[in-house]
Design an enzyme around this catalytic site. Structure first.
Site, PDB file in Angstrom:
ATOM      1  N   ASN A  43     -93.917  60.349  75.807  1.00 32.87           N
ATOM      2  CA  ASN A  43     -94.846  59.401  75.662  1.00 32.87           C
ATOM      3  C   ASN A  43     -95.054  58.542  74.520  1.00 32.87           C
ATOM      4  O   ASN A  43     -94.078  57.958  74.097  1.00 32.87           O
ATOM      5  CB  ASN A  43     -96.192  59.797  76.643  1.00 32.87           C
ATOM      6  CG  ASN A  43     -96.954  61.055  75.774  1.00 32.87           C
ATOM      7  OD1 ASN A  43     -96.334  61.995  76.074  1.00 32.87           O
ATOM      8  ND2 ASN A  43     -98.023  60.836  75.208  1.00 32.87           N
ATOM      9  N   ASP A  44     -96.348  58.649  73.589  1.00 29.60           N
ATOM     10  CA  ASP A  44     -96.304  57.605  72.660  1.00 29.60           C
ATOM     11  C   ASP A  44     -95.289  57.726  71.650  1.00 29.60           C
ATOM     12  O   ASP A  44     -94.949  58.688  71.125  1.00 29.60           O
ATOM     13  CB  ASP A  44     -97.731  57.998  72.027  1.00 29.60           C
ATOM     14  CG  ASP A  44     -98.707  58.170  73.015  1.00 29.60           C
ATOM     15  OD1 ASP A  44     -98.504  58.003  74.106  1.00 29.60           O
ATOM     16  OD2 ASP A  44     -99.815  58.777  72.370  1.00 29.60           O
ATOM     17  N   GLN A  60     -93.872  61.675  71.340  1.00 26.81           N
ATOM     18  CA  GLN A  60     -94.607  62.660  72.085  1.00 26.81           C
ATOM     19  C   GLN A  60     -93.441  63.055  73.130  1.00 26.81           C
ATOM     20  O   GLN A  60     -92.935  62.309  73.926  1.00 26.81           O
ATOM     21  CB  GLN A  60     -95.567  62.251  72.837  1.00 26.81           C
ATOM     22  CG  GLN A  60     -97.183  61.818  71.934  1.00 26.81           C
ATOM     23  CD  GLN A  60     -97.455  63.372  71.366  1.00 26.81           C
ATOM     24  OE1 GLN A  60     -98.473  63.781  71.996  1.00 26.81           O
ATOM     25  NE2 GLN A  60     -97.213  63.793  70.200  1.00 26.81           N
ATOM     26  N   SER A 107    -100.145  63.081  69.145  1.00 30.02           N
ATOM     27  CA  SER A 107     -99.846  61.842  68.395  1.00 30.02           C
ATOM     28  C   SER A 107    -100.437  61.687  66.715  1.00 30.02           C
ATOM     29  O   SER A 107    -101.148  62.232  66.576  1.00 30.02           O
ATOM     30  CB  SER A 107    -100.316  60.660  69.097  1.00 30.02           C
ATOM     31  OG  SER A 107     -99.309  60.195  70.213  1.00 30.02           O
ATOM     32  N   ARG A 167    -108.511  62.346  67.634  1.00 31.45           N
ATOM     33  CA  ARG A 167    -107.022  62.480  67.431  1.00 31.45           C
ATOM     34  C   ARG A 167    -106.418  60.942  67.236  1.00 31.45           C
ATOM     35  O   ARG A 167    -106.977  60.124  66.972  1.00 31.45           O
ATOM     36  CB  ARG A 167    -106.594  62.880  68.932  1.00 31.45           C
ATOM     37  CG  ARG A 167    -106.986  61.932  70.119  1.00 31.45           C
ATOM     38  CD  ARG A 167    -106.306  62.537  71.273  1.00 31.45           C
ATOM     39  NE  ARG A 167    -106.792  61.744  72.702  1.00 31.45           N
ATOM     40  CZ  ARG A 167    -107.769  61.961  73.556  1.00 31.45           C
ATOM     41  NH1 ARG A 167    -108.563  63.002  73.019  1.00 31.45           N
ATOM     42  NH2 ARG A 167    -108.208  61.160  74.400  1.00 31.45           N
ATOM     43  N   ASP A 168    -105.200  61.280  66.951  1.00 30.11           N
ATOM     44  CA  ASP A 168    -104.265  60.313  66.723  1.00 30.11           C
ATOM     45  C   ASP A 168    -104.131  59.548  65.478  1.00 30.11           C
ATOM     46  O   ASP A 168    -104.636  58.417  65.259  1.00 30.11           O
ATOM     47  CB  ASP A 168    -104.202  59.045  67.761  1.00 30.11           C
ATOM     48  CG  ASP A 168    -104.053  59.785  69.197  1.00 30.11           C
ATOM     49  OD1 ASP A 168    -103.500  60.909  69.325  1.00 30.11           O
ATOM     50  OD2 ASP A 168    -104.615  59.097  70.286  1.00 30.11           O
ATOM     51  N   GLU A 221    -107.566  55.684  72.194  1.00 30.37           N
ATOM     52  CA  GLU A 221    -106.284  56.393  71.789  1.00 30.37           C
ATOM     53  C   GLU A 221    -105.389  55.610  70.660  1.00 30.37           C
ATOM     54  O   GLU A 221    -105.383  54.247  70.838  1.00 30.37           O
ATOM     55  CB  GLU A 221    -105.607  56.864  73.002  1.00 30.37           C
ATOM     56  CG  GLU A 221    -106.579  57.733  73.885  1.00 30.37           C
ATOM     57  CD  GLU A 221    -105.651  58.520  74.995  1.00 30.37           C
ATOM     58  OE1 GLU A 221    -104.992  57.832  75.966  1.00 30.37           O
ATOM     59  OE2 GLU A 221    -105.762  59.530  74.858  1.00 30.37           O
TER      60      GLU A 221
HETATM   61  C1  FRU Z   1    -102.116  58.681  74.533  1.00 30.62           C
HETATM   62  C2  FRU Z   1    -102.413  60.071  74.079  1.00 30.62           C
HETATM   63  C3  FRU Z   1    -102.835  60.393  72.800  1.00 30.62           C
HETATM   64  C4  FRU Z   1    -102.376  61.794  72.663  1.00 30.62           C
HETATM   65  C5  FRU Z   1    -101.132  61.860  73.282  1.00 30.62           C
HETATM   66  C6  FRU Z   1    -100.832  63.115  73.814  1.00 30.62           C
HETATM   67  O1  FRU Z   1    -101.153  58.241  75.419  1.00 30.62           O
HETATM   68  O2  FRU Z   1    -103.203  60.500  75.148  1.00 30.62           O
HETATM   69  O3  FRU Z   1    -104.245  60.212  72.671  1.00 30.62           O
HETATM   70  O4  FRU Z   1    -102.218  62.269  71.381  1.00 30.62           O
HETATM   71  O5  FRU Z   1    -101.161  60.656  74.386  1.00 30.62           O
HETATM   72  O6  FRU Z   1     -99.456  63.260  74.549  1.00 30.62           O
END
Ligand code: FRU
Length: 497
Positions: A43-44, A60, A107, A167-168, A221
């Site tokens: 993902n991210d 991710q 992330s 987060r992030d 996010e």
């Molecule tokens: C965004 C998210 C972030 C988190 C990550 C988890 O897509 O939800 O907020 O850190 O993905 O995989």
């Protein structure tokens, strides 16, 4: 001791990748030129950075499944944003602060300090029946092997904040000090919090950088803030704002108060599959953003992540885009020019006229992985509407509609591939324009449509098999004048690992 379990978990995950790699040879839906993880789930984009002469993408990553799970940080390097070499996993869940089985290493971002590469990420740990999110650091001397800082976590949620929504971190340096922002929520409204440090280890909460008053959702996010021209850009992926997945604000950042003051806002992409973009600056001075090309299950239109799990992988990144600031403080997002390296078989047609009821065969490479740029002459054209039919077979097609009378466009994938659905819609700015340029990036399993001088884009995944290789321009009524149509086939990138 602690580094040992990290190394062990990375080795275990690497073995899983090795085991699954041969399966990728027969995976028919793999992208040809968009970035993907070697196997498994992505993902991210995380920790994007130009470091010691190379582009580094972290991401991710769940190496164990084609589905989301305990997050690792995958890692790859490139000289040109085109060909990628997969490196060993940079972060694996291993410590009490980042080993939640539905969490792990969430992330974050990267920064160079004293010649070393620092990663700042969100550790997700168990807390009672729930979980807690804190900010953590990992450091590398060589940009490949990362050691988690022994004093982790370095930041916990400030008093009064919800530690399960914190987060992030996106980190940067300004005037010899370090800053990061991260997303959180308070009273069910999204906020970006700003922190400051002199060494990346000791952090002080500065202020709420900016917040939603309801119009921008309940949680942000992957917030990111960066200077561009004489302004700052704040962008984030909001939860709870319907179709809006990636919002930007242009304004000023006041370092003395830690507050951001916006003067303009817009959308980065209106498609179904563009989320969590992260920015970085490269050695050419470009501000580049890269996003995850997929969607989350909490989004209103969500059906699933597509059929690629059957091939033991899921997800890719959208093609990187350069961000440019315009005089009216709106932003353009322009696909980075490195794609030109992969162009082949250029075809050029000038002064093309498409009459009502006809279907112009848009020839472009093999009709599956290609790029096309159309310049529509709005002064000469009498058609109010026209459509691009992409990746067609006799039974399926993705349809991109342009309604010139209403200044609207939409991408309809309800009959695109027997799997995907939904129609993404947006306005386009046509007032006082004499030309409408449309730039298409099409790959095995995605389409990205840029128009409106790169102010508007729609990125959508479509899982059209290779027999869906016909593309057309069609006009229901009136005549469409196309000043020029240029197409290229796009070759495959070599993935090394
Ligand atoms: C965004 C998210 C972030 C988190 C990550 C988890 O897509 O939800 O907020 O850190 O993905 O995989």
């Amino acid at each position: 001791m602690s580094q040992l379990s990290h190394i062990k978990n990375i080795e275990k995950a690497q073995q899983e990748i090795e085991r699954k790699m041969p399966l990728m040879q027969s995976a028919k839906m793999r992208q040809r030129y968009h970035f993907m993880a070697p196997t498994g789930w992505i993902n991210d984009p995380n920790g994007l950075i130009f470091f010691r002469g190379q582009y580094h993408f972290f991401y991710q990553f769940n190496p164990y499944d084609a589905n989301w799970g305990a997050m690792h940080w995958g890692h790859a390097v490139s000289d040109d944003l085109v060909s990628w070499e997969h490196l060993p996993i940079a972060l694996a869940p291993s410590e009490s602060y980042d080993n939640h089985e539905r969490g792990g290493c969430f992330s974050g971002s990267a920064i160079e300090h004293d010649g070393k590469l620092y990663l700042m990420y969100t550790g997700v740990s168990k807390r009672g029946e729930g979980f807690e999110q804190t900010q953590c650091i990992a450091i590398s001397e060589d940009g490949v092997l990362f050691e988690k800082y022994e004093g982790n976590p370095v930041v916990t949620a400030p008093e009064g904040y919800d530690s399960s929504n914190f987060r992030d971190p996106k980190v940067w340096e300004h005037d010899g000090e370090f800053y990061f922002i991260c997303g959180t929520k308070k009273d069910n409204l999204a906020q970006a919090l700003l922190f400051r440090s002199w060494d990346l280890i000791h952090w002080k909460f500065v202020n709420v950088l900016y917040e939603s008053r309801g119009e921008l959702g309940y949680m942000w996010e992957c917030p990111d803030i960066f200077p561009l021209g004489d302004k700052y850009v704040l962008m984030f992926s909001p939860m709870g704002v319907h179709e809006r997945t990636t919002v930007y604000l242009v304004g000023d950042l006041d370092y003395s108060t830690g507050r951001f003051h916006p003067i303009a806002t817009g959308e980065i992409d209106w498609g179904f599959d563009y989320y969590a973009p992260q920015s970085f600056r490269d050695d050419k001075g470009r501000r580049i953003i890269v996003a995850w090309a997929n969607a989350w299950d909490w989004m209103p239109w969500f059906k699933d992540w597509g059929p690629t799990f059957k091939e033991h992988w899921c997800g890719s990144f959208a093609w990187p885009r350069e961000v440019r600031l315009c005089a009216d403080n709106t932003l353009q997002f322009i696909p980075v020019e490195e794609l030109q390296k992969l162009r082949c078989g250029e075809m050029r047609t000038e002064n093309l006229i498409v009459n009502s009821g006809t279907y112009y065969n848009l020839e472009a490479g093999d009709g599956i992985a290609y790029e096309a740029i159309l310049s529509i002459n709005l002064t000469e054209s009498t058609a109010d509407r026209f459509e691009l039919w992409l990746r067609c077979s006799d039974t399926h097609k993705a349809v991109v509609h342009f309604d010139l009378a209403k200044s609207m466009m939409w991408v309809d994938r309800d009959n695109a591939d027997g799997w995907s659905n939904g129609v993404s819609r947006s306005a386009i700015r046509l007032k006082d324009k004499s030309t409408l340029q449309i730039h298409l990036l099409v790959d095995q399993s995605s389409v990205e449509i840029f128009t409106d001088d790169y102010h508007t884009s729609h990125s959508c995944n479509i899982f059209a098999g290779s027999s869906q290789n016909m593309n057309y321009i069609t006009v229901p009524a009136g005549t469409l004048y196309i000043d020029s149509l240029i197409t290229w086939g796009i070759g495959s990138t070599s993935e090394r690992s």
